[in-house]
Design a protein around this motif. Structure first.
Motif, PDB file in Angstrom:
ATOM      1  N   ASP A 109       5.847  10.128   6.515  1.00  0.00           N
ATOM      2  CA  ASP A 109       7.261   9.800   6.686  1.00  0.00           C
ATOM      3  C   ASP A 109       7.873   9.009   5.530  1.00  0.00           C
ATOM      4  O   ASP A 109       9.094   8.970   5.383  1.00  0.00           O
ATOM      5  N   HIS A 110       7.051   8.348   4.743  1.00  0.00           N
ATOM      6  CA  HIS A 110       7.528   7.495   3.650  1.00  0.00           C
ATOM      7  C   HIS A 110       6.638   7.707   2.434  1.00  0.00           C
ATOM      8  O   HIS A 110       5.762   6.899   2.152  1.00  0.00           O
ATOM      9  N   PRO A 111       6.871   8.797   1.693  1.00  0.00           N
ATOM     10  CA  PRO A 111       6.010   9.098   0.556  1.00  0.00           C
ATOM     11  C   PRO A 111       5.987   7.962  -0.465  1.00  0.00           C
ATOM     12  O   PRO A 111       6.999   7.306  -0.694  1.00  0.00           O
ATOM     13  N   GLY A 112       4.840   7.744  -1.026  1.00  0.00           N
ATOM     14  CA  GLY A 112       4.659   6.717  -2.046  1.00  0.00           C
ATOM     15  C   GLY A 112       3.205   6.289  -2.074  1.00  0.00           C
ATOM     16  O   GLY A 112       2.399   6.717  -1.251  1.00  0.00           O
ATOM     17  N   LEU A 142      -2.350  -7.028   8.291  1.00  0.00           N
ATOM     18  CA  LEU A 142      -2.231  -7.011   9.741  1.00  0.00           C
ATOM     19  C   LEU A 142      -2.092  -8.458  10.183  1.00  0.00           C
ATOM     20  O   LEU A 142      -2.980  -9.268   9.927  1.00  0.00           O
ATOM     21  N   GLU A 143      -0.962  -8.771  10.813  1.00  0.00           N
ATOM     22  CA  GLU A 143      -0.669 -10.153  11.192  1.00  0.00           C
ATOM     23  C   GLU A 143      -0.146 -10.209  12.619  1.00  0.00           C
ATOM     24  O   GLU A 143       0.326  -9.209  13.156  1.00  0.00           O
ATOM     25  N   ARG A 144      -0.223 -11.403  13.197  1.00  0.00           N
ATOM     26  CA  ARG A 144       0.387 -11.651  14.505  1.00  0.00           C
ATOM     27  C   ARG A 144       1.769 -12.239  14.259  1.00  0.00           C
ATOM     28  O   ARG A 144       1.910 -13.209  13.533  1.00  0.00           O
ATOM     29  N   GLU A 145       2.790 -11.625  14.839  1.00  0.00           N
ATOM     30  CA  GLU A 145       4.159 -12.118  14.742  1.00  0.00           C
ATOM     31  C   GLU A 145       4.762 -12.110  16.133  1.00  0.00           C
ATOM     32  O   GLU A 145       4.855 -11.058  16.759  1.00  0.00           O
ATOM     33  N   LYS A 146       5.157 -13.279  16.596  1.00  0.00           N
ATOM     34  CA  LYS A 146       5.787 -13.412  17.913  1.00  0.00           C
ATOM     35  C   LYS A 146       4.950 -12.751  19.001  1.00  0.00           C
ATOM     36  O   LYS A 146       5.450 -12.050  19.869  1.00  0.00           O
ATOM     37  N   GLY A 147       3.636 -12.964  18.926  1.00  0.00           N
ATOM     38  CA  GLY A 147       2.725 -12.440  19.940  1.00  0.00           C
ATOM     39  C   GLY A 147       2.351 -10.977  19.809  1.00  0.00           C
ATOM     40  O   GLY A 147       1.611 -10.451  20.633  1.00  0.00           O
ATOM     41  N   GLU A 148       2.836 -10.305  18.784  1.00  0.00           N
ATOM     42  CA  GLU A 148       2.548  -8.879  18.572  1.00  0.00           C
ATOM     43  C   GLU A 148       1.798  -8.703  17.259  1.00  0.00           C
ATOM     44  O   GLU A 148       2.048  -9.401  16.286  1.00  0.00           O
ATOM     45  N   TRP A 149       0.898  -7.724  17.227  1.00  0.00           N
ATOM     46  CA  TRP A 149       0.246  -7.338  15.982  1.00  0.00           C
ATOM     47  C   TRP A 149       1.215  -6.478  15.186  1.00  0.00           C
ATOM     48  O   TRP A 149       1.819  -5.539  15.723  1.00  0.00           O
ATOM     49  N   VAL A 150       1.369  -6.783  13.904  1.00  0.00           N
ATOM     50  CA  VAL A 150       2.284  -6.053  13.030  1.00  0.00           C
ATOM     51  C   VAL A 150       1.564  -5.727  11.725  1.00  0.00           C
ATOM     52  O   VAL A 150       0.951  -6.595  11.111  1.00  0.00           O
ATOM     53  N   TYR A 151       1.622  -4.436  11.346  1.00  0.00           N
ATOM     54  CA  TYR A 151       1.145  -4.032  10.031  1.00  0.00           C
ATOM     55  C   TYR A 151       2.307  -4.184   9.059  1.00  0.00           C
ATOM     56  O   TYR A 151       3.432  -3.776   9.360  1.00  0.00           O
ATOM     57  N   GLU A 152       2.052  -4.775   7.900  1.00  0.00           N
ATOM     58  CA  GLU A 152       3.004  -4.794   6.798  1.00  0.00           C
ATOM     59  C   GLU A 152       2.402  -3.930   5.695  1.00  0.00           C
ATOM     60  O   GLU A 152       1.299  -4.204   5.215  1.00  0.00           O
ATOM     61  N   VAL A 153       3.125  -2.884   5.337  1.00  0.00           N
ATOM     62  CA  VAL A 153       2.634  -1.932   4.347  1.00  0.00           C
ATOM     63  C   VAL A 153       3.580  -1.949   3.156  1.00  0.00           C
ATOM     64  O   VAL A 153       4.780  -1.715   3.315  1.00  0.00           O
ATOM     65  N   LYS A 154       3.044  -2.237   1.973  1.00  0.00           N
ATOM     66  CA  LYS A 154       3.838  -2.212   0.743  1.00  0.00           C
ATOM     67  C   LYS A 154       3.560  -0.906   0.032  1.00  0.00           C
ATOM     68  O   LYS A 154       2.402  -0.541  -0.188  1.00  0.00           O
ATOM     69  N   LEU A 155       4.646  -0.208  -0.319  1.00  0.00           N
ATOM     70  CA  LEU A 155       4.566   1.087  -0.978  1.00  0.00           C
ATOM     71  C   LEU A 155       5.292   1.056  -2.307  1.00  0.00           C
ATOM     72  O   LEU A 155       6.353   0.433  -2.419  1.00  0.00           O
ATOM     73  N   LYS A 201       8.388   6.833  -5.597  1.00  0.00           N
ATOM     74  CA  LYS A 201       8.748   7.569  -6.801  1.00  0.00           C
ATOM     75  C   LYS A 201       9.970   6.888  -7.430  1.00  0.00           C
ATOM     76  O   LYS A 201      10.884   6.495  -6.738  1.00  0.00           O
ATOM     77  N   GLY A 202       9.972   6.718  -8.715  1.00  0.00           N
ATOM     78  CA  GLY A 202      11.062   6.038  -9.391  1.00  0.00           C
ATOM     79  C   GLY A 202      10.840   4.545  -9.529  1.00  0.00           C
ATOM     80  O   GLY A 202      11.645   3.836 -10.099  1.00  0.00           O
ATOM     81  N   GLY A 203       9.729   4.047  -8.961  1.00  0.00           N
ATOM     82  CA  GLY A 203       9.372   2.645  -9.141  1.00  0.00           C
ATOM     83  C   GLY A 203       9.860   1.679  -8.084  1.00  0.00           C
ATOM     84  O   GLY A 203       9.617   0.487  -8.191  1.00  0.00           O
ATOM     85  N   ALA A 204      10.573   2.149  -7.065  1.00  0.00           N
ATOM     86  CA  ALA A 204      11.044   1.251  -6.009  1.00  0.00           C
ATOM     87  C   ALA A 204       9.860   0.758  -5.184  1.00  0.00           C
ATOM     88  O   ALA A 204       8.947   1.512  -4.868  1.00  0.00           O
ATOM     89  N   LEU A 205       9.889  -0.529  -4.841  1.00  0.00           N
ATOM     90  CA  LEU A 205       8.870  -1.128  -3.990  1.00  0.00           C
ATOM     91  C   LEU A 205       9.487  -1.342  -2.614  1.00  0.00           C
ATOM     92  O   LEU A 205      10.590  -1.876  -2.493  1.00  0.00           O
ATOM     93  N   ILE A 206       8.794  -0.907  -1.572  1.00  0.00           N
ATOM     94  CA  ILE A 206       9.308  -1.038  -0.216  1.00  0.00           C
ATOM     95  C   ILE A 206       8.227  -1.666   0.658  1.00  0.00           C
ATOM     96  O   ILE A 206       7.045  -1.401   0.477  1.00  0.00           O
TER      97      ILE A 206
END
Length: 102
Positions: free
Chosen positions: A43-46, A53-66, A69-74
């Motif tokens: 869904d998000h090529p790069g 993987l962190e706990r935030e407000k009682g929920e597990w959340v993955y943070e993925v840095k991509l 193309k073109g050099g944008a970091l998301i």
């Protein structure tokens, strides 16, 4: 907690954070990283640069840095239990929420 650079994982197998993450996957509280990455790649090529993987407000959340193309970091925030995108942020851009127009 769980950090991945490119295709290699950089965390000690015996670290308490790694153990907590492994237990969460085994208990079904968190989708496996491979499942999350398959969805992100579809869904998000790069190039995946880092995963946490962190706990935030009682929920597990993955943070993925991509690197896109073109050099944008998301950075994507993904609810670990079901893979829902909570939001994303592009470098030097304001945060976006699912469903918002850009």
């Amino acid at each position: 907690m769980l950090t991945m650079l490119g295709t290699g994982v950089s965390c000690a197998a015996d670290s308490p954070d790694h153990e907590r993450a492994r237990q969460a996957v085994e208990a079904g509280e968190v989708l496996p990283l491979r499942t999350i990455l398959d969805r992100v790649e579809r869904d998000h090529p790069g190039q995946v640069m880092e995963v946490e993987l962190e706990r935030e407000k009682g929920e597990w959340v993955y943070e993925v840095k991509l690197l896109r193309k073109g050099g944008a970091l998301i950075k994507l925030k993904i609810l670990a239990r079901d893979g829902a995108i909570l939001g994303f942020k592009e470098k030097s851009d304001k945060p976006h929420r699912q469903g918002e127009s850009r």
